[in-house]
Design a protein around this motif. Structure first.
Motif, PDB file in Angstrom:
ATOM      1  N   ALA A  44     -72.759 -79.421  34.775  1.00  0.00           N
ATOM      2  CA  ALA A  44     -72.622 -77.914  36.252  1.00  0.00           C
ATOM      3  C   ALA A  44     -72.138 -76.617  34.667  1.00  0.00           C
ATOM      4  CB  ALA A  44     -72.102 -78.133  37.263  1.00  0.00           C
ATOM      5  N   LEU A  45     -70.554 -77.486  34.282  1.00  0.00           N
ATOM      6  CA  LEU A  45     -70.303 -76.405  33.203  1.00  0.00           C
ATOM      7  C   LEU A  45     -70.442 -76.400  32.508  1.00  0.00           C
ATOM      8  CD1 LEU A  45     -66.339 -78.556  33.664  1.00  0.00           C
ATOM      9  CD2 LEU A  45     -67.045 -76.748  34.896  1.00  0.00           C
ATOM     10  N   SER A  46     -71.609 -77.157  31.820  1.00  0.00           N
ATOM     11  CA  SER A  46     -72.512 -76.852  29.978  1.00  0.00           C
ATOM     12  C   SER A  46     -73.653 -76.187  31.142  1.00  0.00           C
ATOM     13  CB  SER A  46     -73.188 -78.090  30.429  1.00  0.00           C
ATOM     14  OG  SER A  46     -72.350 -79.104  29.642  1.00  0.00           O
ATOM     15  N   GLY A  47     -73.743 -75.488  31.439  1.00  0.00           N
ATOM     16  CA  GLY A  47     -75.210 -74.819  32.067  1.00  0.00           C
ATOM     17  C   GLY A  47     -74.049 -73.026  32.115  1.00  0.00           C
ATOM     18  N   VAL A  48     -72.992 -73.237  32.719  1.00  0.00           N
ATOM     19  CA  VAL A  48     -72.199 -71.952  32.731  1.00  0.00           C
ATOM     20  C   VAL A  48     -71.899 -71.325  30.731  1.00  0.00           C
ATOM     21  CG1 VAL A  48     -71.972 -71.957  34.837  1.00  0.00           C
ATOM     22  CG2 VAL A  48     -70.261 -72.371  33.043  1.00  0.00           C
ATOM     23  N   ILE A  49     -72.019 -72.676  29.602  1.00  0.00           N
ATOM     24  CA  ILE A  49     -71.646 -72.003  28.293  1.00  0.00           C
ATOM     25  C   ILE A  49     -72.767 -71.137  27.962  1.00  0.00           C
ATOM     26  CG2 ILE A  49     -70.888 -72.863  27.050  1.00  0.00           C
ATOM     27  CD1 ILE A  49     -68.948 -75.020  28.214  1.00  0.00           C
ATOM     28  N   PRO A  50     -72.863 -70.282  26.598  1.00  0.00           N
ATOM     29  CA  PRO A  50     -74.472 -70.040  26.888  1.00  0.00           C
ATOM     30  C   PRO A  50     -75.085 -71.393  24.947  1.00  0.00           C
ATOM     31  CG  PRO A  50     -72.641 -68.195  26.317  1.00  0.00           C
ATOM     32  CD  PRO A  50     -72.392 -69.466  26.981  1.00  0.00           C
ATOM     33  N   PHE A  51     -76.203 -71.648  25.326  1.00  0.00           N
ATOM     34  CA  PHE A  51     -76.921 -72.046  24.175  1.00  0.00           C
ATOM     35  C   PHE A  51     -76.735 -73.723  24.167  1.00  0.00           C
ATOM     36  CE2 PHE A  51     -76.351 -68.111  21.906  1.00  0.00           C
ATOM     37  CZ  PHE A  51     -77.263 -67.631  21.937  1.00  0.00           C
ATOM     38  N   LEU A  52     -75.870 -74.149  25.751  1.00  0.00           N
ATOM     39  CA  LEU A  52     -75.679 -75.605  25.659  1.00  0.00           C
ATOM     40  C   LEU A  52     -76.663 -76.063  27.028  1.00  0.00           C
ATOM     41  CD1 LEU A  52     -71.303 -76.175  25.279  1.00  0.00           C
ATOM     42  CD2 LEU A  52     -73.953 -76.759  24.007  1.00  0.00           C
ATOM     43  N   PHE A  53     -77.523 -75.171  27.439  1.00  0.00           N
ATOM     44  CA  PHE A  53     -78.432 -75.377  28.181  1.00  0.00           C
ATOM     45  C   PHE A  53     -78.877 -76.709  28.810  1.00  0.00           C
ATOM     46  CE2 PHE A  53     -80.989 -73.114  25.316  1.00  0.00           C
ATOM     47  CZ  PHE A  53     -81.741 -74.033  25.321  1.00  0.00           C
ATOM     48  N   TRP A  54     -79.254 -76.786  27.279  1.00  0.00           N
ATOM     49  CA  TRP A  54     -79.880 -78.283  26.592  1.00  0.00           C
ATOM     50  C   TRP A  54     -79.328 -79.400  27.476  1.00  0.00           C
ATOM     51  CZ3 TRP A  54     -77.117 -81.762  23.601  1.00  0.00           C
ATOM     52  CH2 TRP A  54     -75.908 -81.308  22.371  1.00  0.00           C
ATOM     53  N   LEU A  55     -77.808 -79.474  27.199  1.00  0.00           N
ATOM     54  CA  LEU A  55     -76.819 -80.579  27.299  1.00  0.00           C
ATOM     55  C   LEU A  55     -76.819 -80.593  28.661  1.00  0.00           C
ATOM     56  CD1 LEU A  55     -74.881 -82.271  26.652  1.00  0.00           C
ATOM     57  CD2 LEU A  55     -73.174 -81.092  26.417  1.00  0.00           C
ATOM     58  N   LEU A  59     -77.390 -84.151  31.271  1.00  0.00           N
ATOM     59  CA  LEU A  59     -76.999 -84.303  32.183  1.00  0.00           C
ATOM     60  C   LEU A  59     -77.219 -84.625  33.311  1.00  0.00           C
ATOM     61  CD1 LEU A  59     -73.126 -83.501  29.648  1.00  0.00           C
ATOM     62  CD2 LEU A  59     -74.618 -86.117  29.648  1.00  0.00           C
ATOM     63  N   GLY A  60     -77.530 -83.218  33.305  1.00  0.00           N
ATOM     64  CA  GLY A  60     -77.909 -82.840  35.011  1.00  0.00           C
ATOM     65  C   GLY A  60     -78.953 -83.554  35.639  1.00  0.00           C
ATOM     66  N   LEU A  61     -80.016 -83.958  34.898  1.00  0.00           N
ATOM     67  CA  LEU A  61     -80.983 -85.518  34.796  1.00  0.00           C
ATOM     68  C   LEU A  61     -81.157 -86.590  35.176  1.00  0.00           C
ATOM     69  CD1 LEU A  61     -84.188 -85.979  35.649  1.00  0.00           C
ATOM     70  CD2 LEU A  61     -84.149 -86.440  32.627  1.00  0.00           C
ATOM     71  N   ILE A  62     -79.620 -87.078  34.711  1.00  0.00           N
ATOM     72  CA  ILE A  62     -79.509 -88.415  34.607  1.00  0.00           C
ATOM     73  C   ILE A  62     -78.333 -88.300  35.657  1.00  0.00           C
ATOM     74  CG2 ILE A  62     -77.406 -89.707  33.406  1.00  0.00           C
ATOM     75  CD1 ILE A  62     -78.378 -89.272  30.520  1.00  0.00           C
TER      76      ILE A  62
END
Length: 272
Positions: A44-55, A59-62
């Motif tokens: 969730a924290l990675s999702g709010v950082i630009p260009f880290l949507f892939w991470l 992580l969200g799926l796992i």
């Protein structure tokens, strides 16, 4: 009559009502729920950082999968942290949503950047030069080559002109000339009629010779081959002489000039 004897019972070493070790409830298996929660938070924290949507997506799926597995353990009584696993499922789902939104925003941003770069890239048109050549079109813009003396005019008011080829004899210590071939030199003029200075040091000039388009190697000696350097201020021009090694039987020399990475290349078909 005698009473039958009772069998001897050994007293238990454990207090009455207690359960001997190893015979009680197995230890709770809470690892999946904890892992789900941790991965969900990081995703969730990675999702709010630009260009880290892939991470965030990975992580969200796992985290979502582990959280669902942890809830299953809790329903079977194998784990005691159903709430933690549920939080992991929620955060994993949130990370996936943020990943989708981040990917969409990133693609839109990249598309806008590409559009802006396309707008900033000067297009090229052709115009007859001082040598009286006819307008035969830009080498890239219309699929035809310019003639000697014609000019390629860019929409930022940059003009490139290539002269007729002139035969010459390379110096004694020239580099790039092969014995038996002929040498020709051309003069390239860049005129800056725009409002911004132009970095001429990025200009490339190459050539091919003959009907087969054999690469014409550049010749370097004390008079040719130094190329352009520095900047050209508005209203000024710069001139450089280039020499090329051509097979003796070649009847034409194709010169290509690329005035920097933001400008299209243009070609001149020069008769030898």
């Amino acid at each position: 009559m005698s009473q039958p004897s009772q069998p001897y019972q050994q007293p238990s070493p454990y207090p009455q009502g207690s359960v001997p070790p190893g015979l009680g409830t197995p230890a709770a298996r809470n690892g999946l729920g904890v892992a789900s929660l941790v991965l969900g938070i990081i995703g969730a924290l990675s999702g709010v950082i630009p260009f880290l949507f892939w991470l965030a997506g990975v992580l969200g799926l796992i985290g979502l999968i582990l959280g669902l597995a942890g809830r299953g353990r809790a329903r079977r009584g194998e784990a005691t942290n159903k709430g933690v696993a549920t939080s992991g499922v929620v955060l994993g789902s949130l990370a996936l949503v943020l990943a989708v939104v981040g990917a969409a925003l990133t693609f839109v941003f990249v598309g806008e950047v590409v559009k802006e770069l396309d707008k900033a890239t000067p297009s090229v048109s052709s115009a007859p030069g001082a040598g009286g050549g006819t307008d035969s079109g830009s080498g890239d813009a219309k699929g035809k080559a310019l003639a000697a003396g014609d000019s390629a005019v860019y929409d930022d008011d940059l003009t490139v002109t290539v002269s007729e080829p002139v035969a010459y004899t390379p110096g004694e210590y020239a580099v790039g000339h092969t014995r038996g071939n002929k040498a020709y030199k051309v003069t390239v003029v860049i005129e800056n009629a725009g409002k911004e200075k132009f970095d001429a040091g990025l200009t490339t000039v190459t050539a091919r010779a003959g009907a087969d388009g054999v690469e014409a190697e550049s010749i370097y000696d004390d008079t040719t081959g130094t190329g352009f350097s520095g900047t050209i201020l508005p209203g000024k021009k710069a001139t450089a002489v280039f020499a090329f090694d051509s097979p003796a039987a070649a009847k034409a020399l194709t010169v290509e000039v690329g005035p920097g990475i933001l400008h299209d290349t243009s070609q001149w078909e020069l008769k030898l």
